[in-house]
Design a protein around this motif. Sequence first.
Motif, mmCIF file in Angstrom:
data_model
loop_
_atom_site.group_PDB
_atom_site.id
_atom_site.type_symbol
_atom_site.label_atom_id
_atom_site.label_comp_id
_atom_site.label_asym_id
_atom_site.label_seq_id
_atom_site.Cartn_x
_atom_site.Cartn_y
_atom_site.Cartn_z
ATOM 1 N N GLY A 112 0.982 -1.222 0.018
ATOM 2 C CA GLY A 112 -0.098 -0.057 -0.098
ATOM 3 C C GLY A 112 0.676 1.356 -0.185
ATOM 4 N N LEU A 113 1.924 1.272 0.615
ATOM 5 C CA LEU A 113 2.903 2.271 0.643
ATOM 6 C C LEU A 113 3.641 2.777 -0.388
ATOM 7 N N PHE A 114 4.100 1.719 -1.168
ATOM 8 C CA PHE A 114 4.845 2.137 -2.434
ATOM 9 C C PHE A 114 3.938 2.003 -3.668
ATOM 10 N N GLY A 115 2.686 1.404 -3.501
ATOM 11 C CA GLY A 115 1.682 1.616 -4.665
ATOM 12 C C GLY A 115 0.814 3.013 -4.611
ATOM 13 N N GLY A 116 0.895 3.503 -3.302
ATOM 14 C CA GLY A 116 0.315 4.686 -3.288
ATOM 15 C C GLY A 116 1.142 5.889 -3.599
ATOM 16 N N MET A 117 2.573 5.880 -3.380
ATOM 17 C CA MET A 117 3.559 6.618 -3.903
ATOM 18 C C MET A 117 3.739 6.630 -5.403
ATOM 19 N N LEU A 118 3.615 5.506 -6.056
ATOM 20 C CA LEU A 118 3.587 5.296 -7.366
ATOM 21 C C LEU A 118 2.523 5.961 -8.163
ATOM 22 N N ALA A 119 1.424 5.963 -7.328
ATOM 23 C CA ALA A 119 0.256 6.477 -8.051
ATOM 24 C C ALA A 119 0.203 8.158 -8.035
ATOM 25 N N TRP A 120 0.899 8.681 -6.912
ATOM 26 C CA TRP A 120 0.958 10.283 -6.819
ATOM 27 C C TRP A 120 2.105 10.506 -7.640
ATOM 28 N N TRP A 121 3.360 9.725 -7.769
ATOM 29 C CA TRP A 121 4.216 9.868 -8.648
ATOM 30 C C TRP A 121 3.701 10.042 -10.299
ATOM 31 N N ALA A 122 3.031 9.189 -10.569
ATOM 32 C CA ALA A 122 2.356 9.042 -12.087
ATOM 33 C C ALA A 122 1.506 10.269 -12.148
ATOM 34 N N ALA A 123 0.699 10.749 -11.318
ATOM 35 C CA ALA A 123 -0.403 11.809 -11.333
ATOM 36 C C ALA A 123 0.386 13.119 -11.445
ATOM 37 N N ILE A 124 1.349 13.344 -10.606
ATOM 38 C CA ILE A 124 1.940 14.734 -10.693
ATOM 39 C C ILE A 124 2.727 14.672 -12.265
ATOM 40 N N THR A 125 3.340 13.528 -12.596
ATOM 41 C CA THR A 125 4.332 13.711 -13.758
ATOM 42 C C THR A 125 3.503 14.061 -14.759
ATOM 43 N N VAL A 126 2.336 13.381 -14.950
ATOM 44 C CA VAL A 126 1.269 13.448 -15.917
ATOM 45 C C VAL A 126 0.777 14.724 -15.995
ATOM 46 N N LEU A 127 0.178 15.364 -14.817
ATOM 47 C CA LEU A 127 -0.218 16.848 -14.458
ATOM 48 C C LEU A 127 0.627 17.877 -15.116
ATOM 49 N N ALA A 128 2.072 17.749 -14.769
ATOM 50 C CA ALA A 128 3.119 18.585 -15.359
ATOM 51 C C ALA A 128 3.323 18.455 -16.922
#
Length: 709
Positions: free
Chosen positions: A402-418
């Motif tokens: 859950g920890l690393f899965g959540g971090m990967l989700a946020w990582w992808a979201a911020i990168t896509v947003l940028a």
Amino acid sequence: MTLLYRATEPKRPREVIGVRRALIVLAVLVGQLLAGHGPLAGPARADDAGGRVALIGVPALHWNDITPSDTPHLWKLAASSAIGSLSVRTVGNVTCPYDGWLTVSAGTRSAAGYRCGAPPTPEKQGDGAVIPGYRYLIDVAGQRYAGTLGQSLKTAGQCSVAIGPGAALALADQQGAVRSYRDSATGLTTADLERCRMVAMDVDDLVAPYLKDGPLPAEPELLGPAERRQALRQADAEVGALLTALPAGTTVLLAGMSDHGSVPHLRVSALQRPGAEGRLLGAASTRRDDISILPDLTATVLAELGVAVPPTVVGVPLRVGDPGATVEQLRRADASAQTMRSAKGQYFTALAVIQVLFYVGAFLLLRRRTHWRWLRVAAVAVAALPVTSFLVNLLPWSDHVGLFGGMLAWWAAITVLALAGPWRRRPLGPLAVVAGVTALTLVADLLTGTTLQLNSFMGYSAEQGARYFGLGNIPFALLATGTLLSTTVIAHRWPGKVGVAAIVVLGAIAMVLGGSGLGSDFGGVIAFVPGIAVTALILSGKRVSLAKLAAFCVAGGVIVMGFAWYNYLQPPAEQTHLGRFVGQVLTGEAFDVIWRKLEAMLATLLSPNLMPIVIVAVAFLVYAILRPEQASAGVVPAAFEHSPALRAGLIGTLVSGVVGMLVNDSGAAVLSMALALAVPLLLATGIGAVAFGRGSAPGVGEQLSGVPK
């Protein structure tokens, strides 16, 4: 890279007015924050109407141990109490029973001075006892506050009963004497306890098997499940014997007191008194509704007995909070902390590897002038990684998946947003998104109680006990970098006085949030002030000399000491470590604190996870500036050509990072995280400037046309 810059034209009066207005806004902001910083808890006062108190210390006890079947007395006690987590951190990474009980005695974090185990067995003298070798603690180990609790009770005319070695250590006066002492609760009657309003008992049955060789074992868990359950049953029986004998109306404190191996844990904290059942138990010392520290036990005992709490006690009385507390909730809190702790080393190793591989790959691809679009994506993704360690705490997680899965989700979201919005075609667009998200995340966290930094890779954890609230050193580096880079985007869009004012005002707001009672970050203010000032001066076309840089650092020190002095003037129960540092300066203890922080800072310079980030980032940046065509195909100069304001922001970031490294005990971690965010975003901006053929912003380029590049 030189720090000497010269203006090509004199500063215009309108810009002077803009800077003055910005400074006025800052002054108003500081005044409002200082005036509005209210107390978290009222000061403890002597009250002759105090009640009875029983402190039951069970070293090594955590919430996973307490069950209806194995520990019925402890389970019943917890069910009728306010409950929370106890951070038993004293001086070392783990706490032995000796140090735990000594900390309760002193009311401040204390240690015997060597790798310790159980507290010494008292020598009986009549009905009382004396702690053997007690003067060692004061004369050799430097524990000048040992005996504060016992001496306070003695001075107030309060007698006490100590049961077991740890309890004797906690209740001993400054001569090491205990008025009434028993080895165990066996045969103890209510009449025996009615003589005194204070009783403390050391239930060492659980921790004793771990100390068979003397000190704490150098392994996480020495006992098997069956052996630990057997020790728990014995400890529960001892607790039950005391609870049966306690006079009616006694306030009961239950505390886990210490660790039991090489891994720190959150321990049990419970307070039984009318109206506390089923509620959370925390303290203003941690600013957490469910977490307290060992010195809080000292303050709570004295406050419950109506005895004035000495100003040297750093703890505050425990605070009963909202209803709805459950044992399972506290078990999850320790499990989350352990999940984070167990993966923290691997996380920073992976981060260092990613950074090194990124710079090596960037160097090769830029020299070959190929795959620039993908390199820009990688640069944005690398810069977006640090903030995900905070944002993941907005999601529910309980294990590594859950920890690393959540971090990967946020990582992808911020990168896509940028990279997906219309701003992607602007060279500074991705930088604005990633830097802005990073800065706003930390500002929002400061304004809402710093729940995102707790139990995060880049933040802090309660079981390690280095910090419980406010702005950590690594978050400071990210906040300063994100703020300076974000505001340079504003300066790029609106050059002149608007841009300078944005740097000063927004940077100052972030600095005040970090250094005031919300952030309580001492070194961060010292480092942030020169970063803001250097950025603003370069944008204004002014020269930045080493003398001015030193003056800015001094100004940062003066500002943070102002915060600290204001905090010191508050009642002891409301002071943070900023105010206590002023007290340490006045008592001559500050040198020891500064020396310990200096040693910690120097140790980070050898960190295999932090220094590679610093080395490769600085090497790439310097080479890209000195040999632009060879190192980066000119993308770094292109970024500066497109936005001279970005150059100012980057230099300000480097200044804050270097100063922050020198004045914080986290050392290289501060500079490495500043570089981890800033340099990839600089590279992404340069690639965007070359790809989209953007020239420098009008106004700023002319204003800095004479600045050496």
